[in-house]
Design an enzyme around this catalytic site. Structure first.
Site, mmCIF file in Angstrom:
data_model
loop_
_atom_site.group_PDB
_atom_site.id
_atom_site.type_symbol
_atom_site.label_atom_id
_atom_site.label_comp_id
_atom_site.label_asym_id
_atom_site.label_seq_id
_atom_site.Cartn_x
_atom_site.Cartn_y
_atom_site.Cartn_z
ATOM 1 N N HIS A 88 0.989 -1.250 -0.097
ATOM 2 C CA HIS A 88 -0.046 0.010 -0.076
ATOM 3 C C HIS A 88 0.826 1.294 0.110
ATOM 4 C CE1 HIS A 88 -3.166 -3.077 0.956
ATOM 5 N NE2 HIS A 88 -3.976 -2.123 0.067
ATOM 6 N N GLU A 144 -11.223 -10.862 -4.353
ATOM 7 C CA GLU A 144 -10.093 -10.882 -4.098
ATOM 8 C C GLU A 144 -9.328 -11.984 -3.143
ATOM 9 O OE1 GLU A 144 -8.956 -7.084 -2.343
ATOM 10 O OE2 GLU A 144 -10.659 -7.121 -1.129
ATOM 11 N N ASP A 147 -4.807 -8.323 -4.301
ATOM 12 C CA ASP A 147 -4.610 -9.706 -3.291
ATOM 13 C C ASP A 147 -5.117 -10.985 -3.971
ATOM 14 O OD1 ASP A 147 -4.367 -8.559 -0.515
ATOM 15 O OD2 ASP A 147 -6.009 -7.324 -0.753
ATOM 16 N N CYS A 191 -9.840 -3.129 -10.140
ATOM 17 C CA CYS A 191 -9.279 -2.101 -9.515
ATOM 18 C C CYS A 191 -7.717 -2.153 -8.835
ATOM 19 C CB CYS A 191 -10.269 -1.591 -8.374
ATOM 20 S SG CYS A 191 -10.677 -2.835 -7.178
HETATM 21 C C1 PEP Z 1 -6.565 -5.228 -4.623
HETATM 22 O O1 PEP Z 1 -6.421 -6.023 -3.691
HETATM 23 O O2 PEP Z 1 -6.359 -5.455 -5.721
HETATM 24 C C2 PEP Z 1 -7.247 -3.952 -4.112
HETATM 25 C C3 PEP Z 1 -7.761 -3.243 -5.142
HETATM 26 O O3 PEP Z 1 -7.148 -3.723 -2.872
HETATM 27 P P1 PEP Z 1 -6.019 -3.112 -1.826
HETATM 28 O O4 PEP Z 1 -4.886 -2.823 -2.792
HETATM 29 O O5 PEP Z 1 -6.400 -1.875 -1.123
HETATM 30 O O6 PEP Z 1 -5.715 -4.178 -1.027
HETATM 31 MG MG MG Z 2 -7.151 -5.791 -1.770
#
Ligand code: PEP
Ligand code: MG
Length: 581
Positions: A199, A441, A465, A512
């Site tokens: 992140h 995910e 994920d 996403c």
């Molecule tokens: C993902 O897991 O692809 C996602 C968009 O969520 P995050 O990256 O915030 O875990």
């Molecule tokens: Mg995620």
């Protein structure tokens, strides 16, 4: 202590956020929530370091007394006793002796020694069976952070004053820290560890900070004050570069500028394939300011608003009204386009210092996302109320993270219905038909997608994920980077089946995760059936550029060919060939 400049060297790493930057190195050990300067010291420096320690302890003890008195008046003695316990840790003779030993034997400055000793003590407490001892971990961490903040000269909870134009060189960086970096003039990041989808890296990209990861021993090979060039195209770092390299780097900057200029020419153009298929391109946002890019880039709204970053910059849970205002700031900017608001997705590498949690050996397989929220109904309720109130005036929808099965999805939806009923009783307006989505995910969500899709208005595939869990590979562990492969046949089979399930179920589906923003994957994703992609602002125009030169029928042929392949190597070769034709 500033070290004499090193001779000119080049170190390779991997590009995590593209761009180029030059500046002065600030080397620190950033795994803690405070930036820690790292220096090598001589034996003779130890008494000086311990004088600094004693001065910091006195200041921290005075702070603690003030806090203790304040809390005693406002809340009562039991709560104030916590801070009395912190005072005892500060004055513990073993604690002081251990710090002096680390300074002396490892030749490191006081801040690094404090961090090491705190890490060691907390690791010991965390292993204890007794819950009473385990809860002491947080006390030690708090005391450590208090000391480190004082040593940094930044007072409570701030980061030290970094020289303008610093490039941070560190082992690993947490998202809570990077949100603070936003307010500082940071030009670049060089990390020894960190995955592409960690992140903190996603945030660095959204802040436009070039970042290079997997730079081996960076904190040892680079000294604070070294002049650096971050080449976030080739994935290298120049330390104290020669004049020729500086000139080369200036050319690279010019080249990047020209490329960006060319891309800006397509901002107003639609995201249409050569055969006229329209692709929805939306932005991922973590802060209200990210939403500004919706207009600037002519995007189709916000496909993923990660609300955890709103919480990360606070030192307590924001109230319903505060959340309403923050979400509204983002939705205002995206309006009239839609904003998909994902409820809090905590756990794993996204932690809040004020969120109660017990120790987990494998946090990414522990309490995460919707699991955690269903255990904390009050947190979920407040957030859903804020989103629902906003839905009265803005086109927003709700997205539930880390859904594992139908039961979880129904429980999350029940919480939404309850929040709606409360608002109705209070006479507060909201959109009765607010759209609801589920993140896909986890492997179980892929397997159950046909059932999940019946209960939602849309699906959103979190490939970050999904890759991690399908391939059982930690997304934040750089040593596992070669296993973390978005082009793995298992991932592509999953994506193909998800696109089909959504189409057959008559529901929208988007991606996403970071895969959506990688222009090298765009044709393949279109061929697999995706028509809706959500990504960081730095990637949108690159992706649009590819879309505008792709034919859907050819993309489908490519996807069919790739789905028939069994190895990553073959898949990469096929994708490469397609790109060069
Ligand atoms: C993902 O897991 O692809 C996602 C968009 O969520 P995050 O990256 O915030 O875990
Ligand atoms: Mg995620």
């Amino acid at each position: 202590m500033t070290n004499a400049p090193h001779s000119s060297t080049m170190i390779f790493g991997e590009v995590a956020a593209a761009g180029a930057a030059s500046g002065s190195a600030f080397v620190c050990a950033c795994a803690a929530p405070v930036l820690i300067p790292r220096r090598t010291i001589g034996e003779g420096d130890v008494p000086k370091e311990m004088e600094r320690f004693d001065a910091a302890v006195s200041e921290a003890a005075q702070n603690l007394l003030d806090v203790q008195q304040d809390i005693e008046q406002q809340i009562g003695s039991p709560a104030a006793a916590i801070f009395a316990a912190h005072g005892m840790v500060l004055h513990d003779a073993t604690f002081r002796a251990e710090i002096a030993t680390v300074c002396l034997t490892e030749r490191v400055n006081l801040e690094v020694a404090v961090e090491k000793v705190i890490d060691k003590v907390t690791a010991t407490f965390e292993r204890m069976e007794d819950q009473h001892f385990r809860t002491r971990t947080a006390d030690f961490r708090d005391v450590g952070n208090r000391l480190l903040n004082i040593l940094a000269g930044g007072g409570e909870g701030t980061i030290p004053a970094l020289p303008e134009g610093s490039i941070i060189v560190t082992s690993e960086i947490l998202p809570s820290l990077i949100t603070q970096l936003e307010h500082k003039a940071i030009r670049g990041l060089i990390l020894e560890r960190g995955g592409q989808t960690a992140h903190a890296i996603i945030l660095a990209r959204s802040l436009g900070i070039p970042a290079i990861i997997h730079v081996q021993d960076a904190t040892k090979r680079i000294q604070t004050g070294d002049r650096l060039i971050v080449d976030g195209v080739a994935g290298r770092v120049f330390v104290n570069p020669s004049r020729e390299i500086i000139q080369e780097y200036d050319k690279l900057k010019e080249h990047l500028k020209a490329h960006r200029h060319a891309l800006e020419g397509i901002i107003k153009q639609p995201a249409l394939t050569l055969d006229g298929v329209e692709i929805k391109l939306r932005l991922n946002a973590g802060k209200a300011a990210d939403a500004l890019a919706v207009t600037a880039l002519n995007a189709d709204g916000i496909g993923l608003y990660r609300t955890e970053f709103v919480f990360l910059v606070q030192d307590r849970f924001p109230s319903e009204e505060e959340q309403y205002q923050m979400y509204r700031a983002a939705a205002d900017r995206a309006k009239p386009q839609e904003t998909v608001i994902r409820v809090l997705d905590l756990g794993s590498d996204k932690l809040l210092p004020y969120f109660p949690r017990s120790h987990e050996d494998n946090p990414s397989l522990g309490r995460r996302g919707i699991r955690l929220l269903l255990e904390q109904p009050e947190v979920l309720r407040t957030q859903l109320r804020a989103i629902l109130r906003l839905s009265a005036t803005h086109p927003v929808s709700v997205l539930f993270p880390m859904i594992g099965d139908v039961e979880e999805l129904l429980a999350a939806k029940a919480a939404l219905e309850k929040a709606k009923a409360e608002l109705a009783v209070e006479g507060q307006p909201y959109n009765h038909r607010i759209l609801v989505g589920a993140m896909i995910e986890t492997p179980s969500a892929v397997i159950l997608a046909k059932r999940l899709v019946l209960h939602v208005d849309f699906l959103s595939v979190g490939t970050n994920d999904l890759v991690q869990y399908l391939l059982t590979t930690d997304r934040t562990n750089s040593e596992m980077a070669s296993y973390y492969e978005p082009l793995h046949p298992a991932v592509l089979q999953a994506l193909s089946s998800l696109a089909l399930i959504a189409r057959e179920g008559g529901k929208d589906i988007s991606i996403c995760g970071e895969m959506a923003g990688n222009a090298a994957y765009t044709a393949l994703l279109l061929g697999l059936g995706f028509r809706n992609l959500s990504m960081g602002s730095g990637e949108l125009l690159e992706v649009k550029n590819v879309i505008r030169s792709t034919r859907i029928d050819r993309a489908e042929v490519l996807a069919t060919k790739i789905l028939a392949l069994s190895t990553v190597q073959e898949i990469k070769a096929c994708l490469r060939d397609a790109g060069s034709t």
